[in-house]
Scaffold this active site. Structure first.
Site, PDB file in Angstrom:
ATOM      1  N   ASN A 153     -14.002   2.038  -6.195  1.00  0.00           N
ATOM      2  CA  ASN A 153     -13.811   1.031  -5.047  1.00  0.00           C
ATOM      3  C   ASN A 153     -14.511  -0.090  -5.091  1.00  0.00           C
ATOM      4  O   ASN A 153     -14.112  -1.228  -4.542  1.00  0.00           O
ATOM      5  CB  ASN A 153     -13.675   1.793  -3.971  1.00  0.00           C
ATOM      6  CG  ASN A 153     -12.420   2.651  -3.603  1.00  0.00           C
ATOM      7  OD1 ASN A 153     -12.382   3.620  -2.753  1.00  0.00           O
ATOM      8  ND2 ASN A 153     -11.348   2.403  -4.381  1.00  0.00           N
ATOM      9  N   ASP A 169      -4.762   8.317   0.518  1.00  0.00           N
ATOM     10  CA  ASP A 169      -4.208   7.432  -0.449  1.00  0.00           C
ATOM     11  C   ASP A 169      -2.992   6.646   0.113  1.00  0.00           C
ATOM     12  O   ASP A 169      -2.227   7.157   0.811  1.00  0.00           O
ATOM     13  CB  ASP A 169      -3.967   7.866  -1.818  1.00  0.00           C
ATOM     14  CG  ASP A 169      -3.899   6.746  -2.845  1.00  0.00           C
ATOM     15  OD1 ASP A 169      -4.223   5.484  -2.477  1.00  0.00           O
ATOM     16  OD2 ASP A 169      -3.319   7.148  -3.901  1.00  0.00           O
ATOM     17  N   TRP A 181       1.362   0.907   2.106  1.00  0.00           N
ATOM     18  CA  TRP A 181       1.913   1.044   3.572  1.00  0.00           C
ATOM     19  C   TRP A 181       1.703  -0.279   4.247  1.00  0.00           C
ATOM     20  O   TRP A 181       2.843  -1.125   4.531  1.00  0.00           O
ATOM     21  CB  TRP A 181       1.064   2.075   4.396  1.00  0.00           C
ATOM     22  CG  TRP A 181       1.253   2.205   5.771  1.00  0.00           C
ATOM     23  CD1 TRP A 181       2.100   3.087   6.245  1.00  0.00           C
ATOM     24  CD2 TRP A 181       1.179   1.414   6.870  1.00  0.00           C
ATOM     25  NE1 TRP A 181       2.327   3.132   7.547  1.00  0.00           N
ATOM     26  CE2 TRP A 181       1.591   2.017   8.163  1.00  0.00           C
ATOM     27  CE3 TRP A 181       0.287   0.258   7.068  1.00  0.00           C
ATOM     28  CZ2 TRP A 181       1.486   1.406   9.313  1.00  0.00           C
ATOM     29  CZ3 TRP A 181       0.158  -0.239   8.282  1.00  0.00           C
ATOM     30  CH2 TRP A 181       0.746   0.217   9.507  1.00  0.00           C
ATOM     31  N   HIS A 228      -5.834  -0.571   5.827  1.00  0.00           N
ATOM     32  CA  HIS A 228      -6.835   0.374   6.264  1.00  0.00           C
ATOM     33  C   HIS A 228      -7.083   0.606   7.885  1.00  0.00           C
ATOM     34  O   HIS A 228      -7.639   1.657   7.968  1.00  0.00           O
ATOM     35  CB  HIS A 228      -8.255  -0.367   5.516  1.00  0.00           C
ATOM     36  CG  HIS A 228      -7.887  -0.425   4.037  1.00  0.00           C
ATOM     37  ND1 HIS A 228      -7.795   0.706   3.375  1.00  0.00           N
ATOM     38  CD2 HIS A 228      -8.205  -1.553   2.867  1.00  0.00           C
ATOM     39  CE1 HIS A 228      -7.732   0.098   1.891  1.00  0.00           C
ATOM     40  NE2 HIS A 228      -8.055  -1.151   1.965  1.00  0.00           N
ATOM     41  N   THR A 258     -16.675   5.298  -5.774  1.00  0.00           N
ATOM     42  CA  THR A 258     -17.740   4.527  -6.777  1.00  0.00           C
ATOM     43  C   THR A 258     -16.809   3.466  -7.246  1.00  0.00           C
ATOM     44  O   THR A 258     -17.249   2.376  -7.444  1.00  0.00           O
ATOM     45  CB  THR A 258     -18.256   5.535  -7.925  1.00  0.00           C
ATOM     46  OG1 THR A 258     -18.932   6.751  -7.052  1.00  0.00           O
ATOM     47  CG2 THR A 258     -19.345   4.734  -8.607  1.00  0.00           C
TER      48      THR A 258
END
Ligand code: FPP
Length: 247
Positions: free
Chosen positions: A67, A19, A24, A36, A65
């Site tokens: 997301n 997570d 970030w 990502h 699910t």
């Protein structure tokens, strides 16, 4: 660095809720997608480090699910990132003797993603080192619901005595049926939630939460988590005296 962990007491199965990619990126003034992409680098680092110290199973929560409810742009970018990473890293998996597996509603993933996943799983299926399990379109409740449905179907078809059903009868319908339960669950980014991950399997897992955001999570952070795990006393409902009794 490695000396801070006891190599004779490495958790067999580590599960990670990765997570903090979005935060970030935001901190750096970048788009979430960049977070990502940097998260993939951490996946690579942690996977190789875990395999090196003898972890047998590493399960990563890559896409839940829930997301699917993110903006299309982000969902598409994540799926593309999955396809390109799996394609690019299959050789690294082979080199490191790592077997790739997946849990979740794989049929709901884009066709290209399913194809890449299948081909990487096929290419690594004989590997005997660590098994890297990607949780994709996964949620614990979804998995348990499906297991209960399958078990009820079996019970109905075979006219089973419901009182004879045991926990192991449910487990054989879980997607994790071939893996042991994780001894250690790590979540990054300071959130202290399980977020629908491995609900059945973490009954006795040690939980480790860190403020480190996933793209910053490195080998040293993995060792810190393992060190914390090694300092815990796992009692499984027994008393400390029972565990420490010299027989
Ligand atoms: C959580 O951060 C992370 C995700 C939802 C995706 C995790 C995916 C990867 C690390 C890349 C793909 C993985 C593989 C295995 C190739 P967040 O977006 O919820 O962060 P935030 O809470 O800061 O917004």
């Amino acid at each position: 660095m490695m000396s801070k962990i006891d190599l004779t007491n490495i958790p067999k199965h580590i599960a990670i809720i990765m997570d903090g990619n979005g935060r970030w990126a935001k901190k750096k003034g970048s788009l979430r997608v960049f977070g990502h992409k940097s998260g993939v680098k951490a996946v690579k680092t942690v996977t190789e480090a875990a395999a090196e110290i003898g972890v047998k199973y590493l399960t990563l929560y890559a896409f839940s699910t829930e997301n699917w409810n993110r903006p299309d742009l982000e969902v598409n970018a994540l799926m593309q990132l999955l396809v390109s990473t799996i394609k690019k890293e299959t050789q690294t998996l082979i080199k490191n003797n790592i077997k790739l597996d997946a849990i979740g509603n794989i049929q709901s993933l884009p066709k290209a993603c399913q194809r890449e996943l299948k081909s990487a799983m096929e290419a690594t299926k004989e590997n005997t080192g660590m098994t890297l399990v990607l949780a994709l379109s996964y949620s614990g409740r979804w998995e348990m619901l499906n297991a209960f449905k399958s078990l009820l179907k079996e019970a109905k078809e075979q006219d089973l005595d419901l009182d004879s059903i045991e926990a192991k009868d449910i487990e054989k319908y879980l997607m994790t049926k071939n893996f042991p339960d994780p001894e250690l669950l790590i979540r990054t980014s300071g959130e202290m939630r399980i977020s629908n991950f491995l609900l059945w399997q973490i009954a006795y897992s040690e939980l480790y939460f860190t403020d480190v955001l996933w793209p910053d999570f490195g080998v040293d952070n993995l060792y810190d988590a393992i060190q914390a795990y090694q300092q815990r006393e796992r009692r499984f409902g027994k008393t400390s005296e029972q565990l420490n009794k010299v027989s």
